[in-house]
Design an enzyme around this catalytic site. Structure first.
Site, short mmCIF file in Angstrom:
data_model
loop_
_atom_site.label_atom_id
_atom_site.label_comp_id
_atom_site.label_asym_id
_atom_site.label_seq_id
_atom_site.Cartn_x
_atom_site.Cartn_y
_atom_site.Cartn_z
N PRO A 2 0.64 -1.18 -0.04
CG PRO A 2 -0.09 -1.11 2.34
CD PRO A 2 0.85 -1.88 1.40
CD GLU A 3 5.36 3.41 -1.26
OE1 GLU A 3 5.50 4.55 -1.84
OE2 GLU A 3 6.28 2.93 -0.90
CE LYS A 52 1.63 6.42 2.17
NZ LYS A 52 2.65 6.08 3.31
NE ARG A 120 -5.47 13.58 10.83
CZ ARG A 120 -6.80 13.21 11.26
NH1 ARG A 120 -7.68 13.95 11.94
NH2 ARG A 120 -6.97 11.77 11.03
CG ASN A 161 10.30 2.66 3.47
OD1 ASN A 161 11.17 3.74 3.42
ND2 ASN A 161 10.97 1.51 3.95
NE ARG A 253 8.32 1.91 8.09
CZ ARG A 253 7.39 2.10 6.97
NH1 ARG A 253 6.68 3.32 6.93
NH2 ARG A 253 7.42 1.08 6.03
#
Length: 263
Positions: A2-3, A52, A120, A161, A253
Site C-alpha cells: 500500500p502506497e 493512502k 490533515r 517507503n 523505517r
DNA sequence: GCAAAATGTCAAG
DNA sequence: TTGACCTTTTGCA
C-alpha cells in the site's frame, strides 16, 4: 502493497465494479459487524482515494479504510469463496466480490469526519491537478531530514517507503539533508517526477523507478530485481556507481540510499 | 512450529 | 524514540 498508487487503483477498480449497485456488506470475522450492518444493502455512490486513505460513500455513510502496513484486498468474479482467515469486510454484488484483511482502519464515518481526515493530508501527487507548493512551504521551513518529511502524510500524502527512497536517489538528494536546504528548483523537479512515477505505478500496478520514463520501450517485463535503484538493495552495488547501497533506520523505517551518488 | 518481515500510523513516555 | 497493532507469507529448525 500500500502506497498511494495502490489505493488510487483500488478506488478506480471498486468504483467500476460496485458503484451504482446495492452492495452486500458483511464482516465474517466480526470486528466490523456493526459498521457493516449500517451500509449493508445500500447503494454505493463511489470510492475515492486521498493519499493512502480509501473512502466508499453509501449516501451519508462513508466506509473509511486504511490498509496500514499489512492490509490487503483480494477480489474476483462469480461467487465469493468460503471465508477464510481474518476476513474483516466482504463486498458482494451480482458477479463480483472483494475481501479486506489486515487493515489498520475500517469504520463507518460521517462526512465531517471524512473532511477532517482529508484536511490533515498534504497534497497528493495522484489527485487531479496535483500541486506541490503547499508541501514545499512545509519543507522549506523545517530542519528535519528531507527523507522524514517525504513520509509525513501531513506534508504530502501517498508517498511511502519505496517511493521515498527511489525519488531521493533519482534526484541525488542526500536523505539527511535538512528540508530547508532543499532548493525550490530541486523540489519542483522532484515533485514533477513523483507525479509521473506514481501515475506510472497506478497504470501498471507496480513500482518501477529504474526505467519508467522511456515510453518507447515496453516496460511490462522489468524483473523485481531491476525495478528499484536502492529500495531493499542493502549491500548490493549501486546501479550507477557500484558503491554498496546503505541502509539505516530513520524514525523506525528502513531508509536506503547510495552514499556516493547522494553525498 | 515459530520467528521474522512487509510498500503504515498512532500514542505513550 | 519505542512499542503496539492489523495479518499473511516465507524461511528455518
Amino acid at each position: 502493497m500500500p502506497e498511494g498508487h495502490t489505493l488510487h487503483g483500488l478506488a478506480r477498480d471498486q468504483s467500476q465494479r460496485f458503484a451504482g449497485k446495492r452492495v452486500q456488506v458483511t464482516s465474517p470475522q466480526g470486528t466490523f459487524a456493526t459498521g457493516a450492518a449500517l451500509v449493508d444493502g445500500q447503494e454505493l455512490d463511489d470510492v475515492t482515494a486521498h493519499g493512502k486513505h480509501l473512502f466508499a460513500s453509501f449516501g451519508e455513510r462513508i466506509v473509511h479504510v486504511h490498509l496500514g502496513l499489512f492490509g490487503k484486498y483480494t477480489a474476483g468474479t462469480g461467487d465469493p469463496p468460503e471465508p477464510r482467515g481474518a476476513l474483516r469486510m466482504r463486498w458482494v454484488v451480482d458477479g463480483y466480490w472483494t475481501d479486506l484483511r489486515g487493515a489498520t482502519a475500517c469504520a463507518v464515518l460521517t462526512r465531517p469526519e471524512v473532511a477532517a481526515i482529508v484536511a490533515r493530508l498534504g497534497p497528493d501527487p495522484l489527485r487531479p491537478r496535483p500541486n506541490g507548493r503547499a508541501a514545499y512551504a512545509r519543507i522549506a521551513r523545517s530542519r528535519a531530514p528531507v527523507a522524514g518529511l517525504l513520509m509525513d502524510q501531513s506534508v504530502l500524502s501517498g508517498v511511502g517507503n519505496v517511493y521515498r527512497a527511489e525519488i531521493l536517489f533519482r534526484h541525488r538528494v542526500p536523505p539527511y539533508l535538512p528540508g530547508r536546504d532543499l532548493s525550490e528548483d530541486r523540489w519542483r523537479a522532484l515533485w514533477a517526477d513523483l507525479v509521473t512515477l506514481m501515475r506510472a505505478g497506478l497504470r501498471t500496478g507496480r513500482i518501477v523507478t529504474t526505467r519508467p520514463l522511456d515510453r518507447s520501450r515496453p516496460r511490462g517485463n522489468v524483473s523485481s530485481e531491476d525495478a528499484h535503484y536502492v529500495y531493499r538493495r542493502t549491500g548490493r552495488p549501486c546501479r550507477v556507481c557500484r558503491t554498496p547501497i546503505a541502509m539505516q533506520l530513520l524514525q523506525g523505517r528502513k531508509l536506503y540510499w547510495c552514499l556516493t551518488c547522494q553525498a
